[in-house]
Design a protein around this motif. Structure first.
Motif, PDB file in Angstrom:
ATOM      1  N   VAL A 120      18.489 -28.226 -18.916  1.00 34.67           N
ATOM      2  CA  VAL A 120      18.792 -28.995 -20.125  1.00 34.67           C
ATOM      3  C   VAL A 120      19.588 -30.225 -19.725  1.00 34.67           C
ATOM      4  CG1 VAL A 120      19.923 -28.964 -22.384  1.00 34.67           C
ATOM      5  CG2 VAL A 120      18.903 -26.882 -21.498  1.00 34.67           C
ATOM      6  N   SER A 121      19.229 -31.359 -20.300  1.00 31.01           N
ATOM      7  CA  SER A 121      19.999 -32.586 -20.095  1.00 31.01           C
ATOM      8  C   SER A 121      21.419 -32.368 -20.606  1.00 31.01           C
ATOM      9  CB  SER A 121      19.335 -33.732 -20.875  1.00 31.01           C
ATOM     10  OG  SER A 121      20.226 -34.801 -21.058  1.00 31.01           O
ATOM     11  N   GLY A 122      22.390 -33.009 -19.960  1.00 33.33           N
ATOM     12  CA  GLY A 122      23.787 -32.885 -20.376  1.00 33.33           C
ATOM     13  C   GLY A 122      24.052 -33.398 -21.783  1.00 33.33           C
ATOM     14  N   LEU A 164      22.327 -32.621 -24.402  1.00 29.57           N
ATOM     15  CA  LEU A 164      21.803 -31.672 -25.376  1.00 29.57           C
ATOM     16  C   LEU A 164      22.603 -30.382 -25.242  1.00 29.57           C
ATOM     17  CD1 LEU A 164      19.452 -31.615 -27.431  1.00 29.57           C
ATOM     18  CD2 LEU A 164      18.029 -30.628 -25.651  1.00 29.57           C
ATOM     19  N   SER A 165      23.246 -29.948 -26.329  1.00 27.20           N
ATOM     20  CA  SER A 165      24.128 -28.771 -26.269  1.00 27.20           C
ATOM     21  C   SER A 165      23.331 -27.472 -26.471  1.00 27.20           C
ATOM     22  CB  SER A 165      25.241 -28.889 -27.313  1.00 27.20           C
ATOM     23  OG  SER A 165      24.674 -29.026 -28.600  1.00 27.20           O
ATOM     24  N   TRP A 166      22.357 -27.258 -25.612  1.00 28.57           N
ATOM     25  CA  TRP A 166      21.505 -26.081 -25.676  1.00 28.57           C
ATOM     26  C   TRP A 166      21.674 -25.231 -24.426  1.00 28.57           C
ATOM     27  CZ3 TRP A 166      15.798 -27.438 -27.319  1.00 28.57           C
ATOM     28  CH2 TRP A 166      15.812 -28.057 -28.577  1.00 28.57           C
ATOM     29  N   ASP A 167      21.390 -23.936 -24.584  1.00 27.81           N
ATOM     30  CA  ASP A 167      21.090 -23.060 -23.458  1.00 27.81           C
ATOM     31  C   ASP A 167      19.581 -22.910 -23.472  1.00 27.81           C
ATOM     32  OD1 ASP A 167      23.679 -22.550 -22.571  1.00 27.81           O
ATOM     33  OD2 ASP A 167      23.941 -20.841 -23.918  1.00 27.81           O
ATOM     34  N   PHE A 168      18.972 -22.971 -22.313  1.00 27.29           N
ATOM     35  CA  PHE A 168      17.516 -22.889 -22.217  1.00 27.29           C
ATOM     36  C   PHE A 168      17.159 -22.184 -20.919  1.00 27.29           C
ATOM     37  CE2 PHE A 168      13.578 -24.943 -20.579  1.00 27.29           C
ATOM     38  CZ  PHE A 168      12.698 -24.409 -21.495  1.00 27.29           C
ATOM     39  N   LYS A 169      16.436 -21.070 -21.039  1.00 31.16           N
ATOM     40  CA  LYS A 169      16.089 -20.312 -19.839  1.00 31.16           C
ATOM     41  C   LYS A 169      14.845 -19.467 -20.099  1.00 31.16           C
ATOM     42  CE  LYS A 169      19.133 -16.551 -21.134  1.00 31.16           C
ATOM     43  NZ  LYS A 169      20.305 -15.767 -20.826  1.00 31.16           N
ATOM     44  N   SER A 171      10.576 -31.391 -24.007  1.00 33.97           N
ATOM     45  CA  SER A 171      10.656 -31.024 -22.593  1.00 33.97           C
ATOM     46  C   SER A 171       9.589 -31.704 -21.751  1.00 33.97           C
ATOM     47  CB  SER A 171      10.523 -29.515 -22.432  1.00 33.97           C
ATOM     48  OG  SER A 171       9.233 -29.094 -22.802  1.00 33.97           O
ATOM     49  N   THR A 172       9.936 -31.873 -20.483  1.00 35.46           N
ATOM     50  CA  THR A 172       8.981 -32.271 -19.457  1.00 35.46           C
ATOM     51  C   THR A 172       8.867 -31.084 -18.501  1.00 35.46           C
ATOM     52  OG1 THR A 172      10.705 -33.207 -18.060  1.00 35.46           O
ATOM     53  CG2 THR A 172       9.608 -34.704 -19.611  1.00 35.46           C
ATOM     54  N   LEU A 175       7.368 -23.033 -11.869  1.00 41.30           N
ATOM     55  CA  LEU A 175       7.146 -23.837 -13.075  1.00 41.30           C
ATOM     56  C   LEU A 175       8.518 -24.168 -13.640  1.00 41.30           C
ATOM     57  CD1 LEU A 175       5.333 -25.041 -15.324  1.00 41.30           C
ATOM     58  CD2 LEU A 175       5.415 -22.781 -16.420  1.00 41.30           C
ATOM     59  N   SER A 176       8.820 -25.452 -13.720  1.00 40.14           N
ATOM     60  CA  SER A 176      10.146 -25.884 -14.163  1.00 40.14           C
ATOM     61  C   SER A 176      10.036 -26.776 -15.395  1.00 40.14           C
ATOM     62  CB  SER A 176      10.828 -26.651 -13.023  1.00 40.14           C
ATOM     63  OG  SER A 176      12.107 -27.068 -13.408  1.00 40.14           O
ATOM     64  N   TYR A 177      10.875 -26.505 -16.387  1.00 38.14           N
ATOM     65  CA  TYR A 177      10.965 -27.312 -17.604  1.00 38.14           C
ATOM     66  C   TYR A 177      12.367 -27.897 -17.718  1.00 38.14           C
ATOM     67  CZ  TYR A 177       6.664 -25.239 -19.432  1.00 38.14           C
ATOM     68  OH  TYR A 177       5.357 -24.844 -19.623  1.00 38.14           O
ATOM     69  N   THR A 178      12.448 -29.099 -18.241  1.00 33.14           N
ATOM     70  CA  THR A 178      13.743 -29.708 -18.550  1.00 33.14           C
ATOM     71  C   THR A 178      13.681 -30.258 -19.969  1.00 33.14           C
ATOM     72  OG1 THR A 178      14.084 -30.317 -16.242  1.00 33.14           O
ATOM     73  CG2 THR A 178      15.454 -31.438 -17.883  1.00 33.14           C
ATOM     74  N   PHE A 179      14.650 -29.863 -20.805  1.00 34.05           N
ATOM     75  CA  PHE A 179      14.734 -30.358 -22.182  1.00 34.05           C
ATOM     76  C   PHE A 179      15.665 -31.560 -22.254  1.00 34.05           C
ATOM     77  CE2 PHE A 179      12.549 -26.854 -24.234  1.00 34.05           C
ATOM     78  CZ  PHE A 179      12.073 -27.465 -25.388  1.00 34.05           C
ATOM     79  N   PHE A 180      15.230 -32.563 -23.010  1.00 27.50           N
ATOM     80  CA  PHE A 180      15.998 -33.776 -23.257  1.00 27.50           C
ATOM     81  C   PHE A 180      16.155 -33.966 -24.763  1.00 27.50           C
ATOM     82  CE2 PHE A 180      13.862 -34.404 -19.228  1.00 27.50           C
ATOM     83  CZ  PHE A 180      14.887 -34.900 -18.424  1.00 27.50           C
ATOM     84  N   PRO A 181      17.240 -34.624 -25.206  1.00 31.60           N
ATOM     85  CA  PRO A 181      17.388 -34.871 -26.645  1.00 31.60           C
ATOM     86  C   PRO A 181      16.389 -35.930 -27.113  1.00 31.60           C
ATOM     87  CG  PRO A 181      19.159 -35.956 -25.445  1.00 31.60           C
ATOM     88  CD  PRO A 181      18.373 -35.155 -24.433  1.00 31.60           C
ATOM     89  N   VAL A 182      15.928 -35.773 -28.343  1.00 33.79           N
ATOM     90  CA  VAL A 182      15.088 -36.780 -28.983  1.00 33.79           C
ATOM     91  C   VAL A 182      16.013 -37.616 -29.843  1.00 33.79           C
ATOM     92  CG1 VAL A 182      13.171 -37.180 -30.570  1.00 33.79           C
ATOM     93  CG2 VAL A 182      13.078 -35.272 -28.953  1.00 33.79           C
ATOM     94  N   GLU A 183      16.163 -38.884 -29.487  1.00 33.09           N
ATOM     95  CA  GLU A 183      17.106 -39.758 -30.195  1.00 33.09           C
ATOM     96  C   GLU A 183      16.655 -40.042 -31.625  1.00 33.09           C
ATOM     97  OE1 GLU A 183      19.975 -40.346 -28.890  1.00 33.09           O
ATOM     98  OE2 GLU A 183      19.424 -39.506 -26.949  1.00 33.09           O
ATOM     99  N   GLN A 184      15.360 -40.289 -31.810  1.00 29.95           N
ATOM    100  CA  GLN A 184      14.824 -40.558 -33.148  1.00 29.95           C
ATOM    101  C   GLN A 184      13.639 -39.630 -33.379  1.00 29.95           C
ATOM    102  OE1 GLN A 184      13.902 -44.743 -33.288  1.00 29.95           O
ATOM    103  NE2 GLN A 184      16.035 -45.304 -33.531  1.00 29.95           N
TER     104      GLN A 184
END
Length: 195
Positions: free
Chosen positions: A69-71, A73-78, A110-111, A168-177
């Motif tokens: 998770v990008s810093g 975004l206040s998520w836990d993701f696993k 996510s990417t 297989l790796s995923y990374t979540f990023f915040p969506v600004e709009q």
């Protein structure tokens, strides 16, 4: 002088044509690169399959799962599980779990990538949450499944003959709009029409 201005005009037209071509090439580069990556698996890009593999072979492959998770975004993701071992061609489903630890509703997208990157050409996803917006309310937990198989054709690739694991790796990023929901767009359109 007349011949000189004609040559200058030809040079100006050639320059304008080159400029127009370069602008067009720049706009086409992103979709063409994306298509290239999806077709070849370049850079660990996975394939999108519409149906399960008709062939299952005895060669076993372990798929490891990674969630980041990008810093911002206040998520836990696993992933629900760290790895699964299956036969090439066999379909598997594994959920990833996301939790919004923040005080506000947030939206993420996510990417993904696959390593080794050359295995991306053989990693087929039937269902995935990547590149779609995922809204989460404060404290909300969601399961997001990925359904996949590893193409048995990988067994014939001499470069990957001895590969026993794929990540297989995923990374979540915040969506600004975030995109406005369809229902909200419809209500807005009707309201604007009535004004």
């Amino acid at each position: 002088m007349d011949g000189l201005s004609r040559r200058n005009r030809k040079v100006a037209i050639a320059c304008a044509g080159t400029f127009a071509f370069m602008v067009g090439a720049a706009y086409a580069a992103v979709p063409l690169y994306d298509l290239f990556c999806r077709v070849t698996g370049f850079g660990g890009t996975t394939q999108v399959a519409e149906q399960e593999s008709e062939v299952v072979i005895n060669r076993m492959i372990t798929v490891r799962f990674d969630g980041n998770v990008s810093g911002k975004l206040s998520w836990d993701f696993k992933p629900a599980e760290r790895s699964v071992t299956l036969k090439m061609g066999e379909t598997a489903q594994l959920p990833y779990i996301a939790v919004n630890n923040g005080a506000n509703r947030t939206v993420g997208t996510s990417t993904f990538n696959v390593t080794p990157v050359s295995a991306g050409a053989y990693f087929n996803k039937l269902d995935c949450f990547c590149f779609t917006e995922q809204p989460l309310e404060p404290g909300e937990t969601v399961e997001m499944p990925v359904v996949f198989f590893v193409d048995p054709e990988m067994d014939k690739d001499p470069e990957l003959k001895h590969v026993k694991e794929i990540t297989l790796s995923y990374t979540f990023f915040p969506v600004e709009q975030p995109e406005q929901p369809v229902a909200a767009r419809t209500v807005t359109s009707v309201t604007e029409t009535n004004l």
